[in-house]
Design an enzyme around this catalytic site. Structure first.
Site: not given
Ligand code: UDP
Length: 370
Positions: A172, A176, A252, A283, A303, A351, A353
């Protein structure tokens, strides 16, 4: 006697798009939700002039022009661009993984240097065909970024070892070799000015609505109250609908801890990921930054992810092989139904969006009207 074409279980994004389109097509819809408000997990609530994302950060992004035009019918979007940062034991890194991250991690400046560093680390690890999240992450960004920014965060988020998670989860995120901190690659992105709840309010115009109403309770009451319907769209958990008769799918859940602070600017950005394992939350969201700092004081939300148990709210399906296989069996049951259809993250165990939710709802509408 009140008769509806559709009973829609769940007033979230999937259910409300479906209700809106069906109402437009001349069908009657009754929407019920177990919560005391509409909008499911995209619900936002205004407090002190700040739209608080009550069930976690929602940033709308899509590459699909049709879907972007669709949501813009219901709200004006601002030009917010998600550029979260990661805090690993007090060290600050930019996300997604890009030249700013690599430069801070390795003291390098040029894309060729980052490329070389990552390639060297991948070669040492000898991964050719990544089979799980750990191997996928290592092969994309190398060992240092994996260990500081991915491993701890992912294990907190999913409660599982990175080797036991599908590679798709990490795909996801963009990687870059440019100095670009935009978290998403999509063409269109923003936050609806005034929050998400108004979108769902508009989508539900023309439908009847019953809040604080569990489906199982409602079904018992319906015949006494002389309410009938031809078909059900169920957007709750598919395994729950079937009383878990084939087994439990895993999800989850999240716990949110929100504080109001009198200071104006707590963290200087909407999203900070805490990537070390030792901090129990993943976060911290500072809501006012989704709308460029409007409002008095500030609201922050920590969270905390954990495994879903009966009675808690499901947020994420755990799409590993075992769960996907079990879901396929539930799907077979669903395929045999003549008057029940399933939609959304929980009904379709995907999952999704927000843009994909809308797309899937519109596809379901097209199928129904066919
Ligand atoms: N992820 C990570 N570190 C970060 C952000 C994301 O390892 O700082 C990984 C983690 O496994 C997460 C996945 O990337 O579940 C997808 O992140 P995304 O931000 O898309 O998750 P969402 O916002 O849907 O919870």
């Amino acid at each position: 006697m009140k008769h509806y074409d559709y009973l829609i279980v769940g007033a979230g994004l999937f259910g409300s798009v479906f209700a809106h389109e069906m109402t437009k097509a001349g069908k009657s819809c009754l929407v019920i939700d177990k919560r005391d408000h509409i909008a499911g997990n995209i619900y936002t609530e205004e407090k002190n002039g700040i739209n608080v994302h009550k069930y976690g950060a929602h940033i709308f992004h899509t590459s699909d022009r049709g879907i972007w035009d669709y949501v813009n019918e219901f709200a004006d979007f601002n030009n917010f661009v998600n550029s979260p940062i990661a805090n690993y034991k007090g060290e600050i890194y930019n996300l997604p993984f890009n030249m700013n991250t690599f430069s801070r991690m390795w003291g390098i400046k040029k894309p060729s240097e980052a490329k070389e560093m990552i390639e060297k680390q991948i070669e040492e690890l000898g991964i050719t065909d990544p089979q799980n999240l750990e191997e996928q992450a290592l092969s994309l960004v190398g060992k240092d970024v994996y260990e500081k920014l991915i491993k701890g965060y992912t294990e907190k988020q999913w409660g599982r070892d990175c080797k036991d998670l599908p590679a798709s989860i990490i795909k996801r995120l963009p990687v870059r070799l440019t100095y670009d901190n935009n978290y998403f690659n999509d063409r269109f992105q923003g936050i609806p000015m005034g929050g998400y709840t108004q979108i769902v309010e508009k989508l539900l115009e023309g439908s009847d609505l019953l809040l604080s109403k569990e489906y199982s309770e409602f079904v018992k009451e319906a015949s006494c109250k002389e309410i009938s319907f031809d078909k059900v769209l169920y957007t709750g958990m598919i395994d729950e609908y079937y009383d878990y008769k084939l087994g439990h799918l895993e999800y989850r859940t999240l716990r949110f801890e929100t504080d109001y602070l009198s200071e104006d600017n707590f963290q200087g950005v909407a999203v900070v990921n805490y990537t070390e394992r030792e901090i129990p939350y993943t976060r911290v969201i500072e809501h006012k930054h989704f709308e460029f700092g409007k409002g008095d004081g500030t609201y922050i939300t920590r969270e905390y992810p954990s495994e879903w148990k009966e009675g808690s709210e499901p947020y994420y399906p755990v799409n590993n092989e075992a769960n996907n296989a079990l879901f396929s069996k539930y799907e077979e049951l669903a395929a045999g139904e003549t008057n029940v259809i399933f939609g959304g993250r929980l009904g379709q165990y995907k999952y999704y969006d927000m843009d994909k939710v809308i797309k899937a709802a519109l596809e379901m509408v097209a199928k129904e009207n066919n």
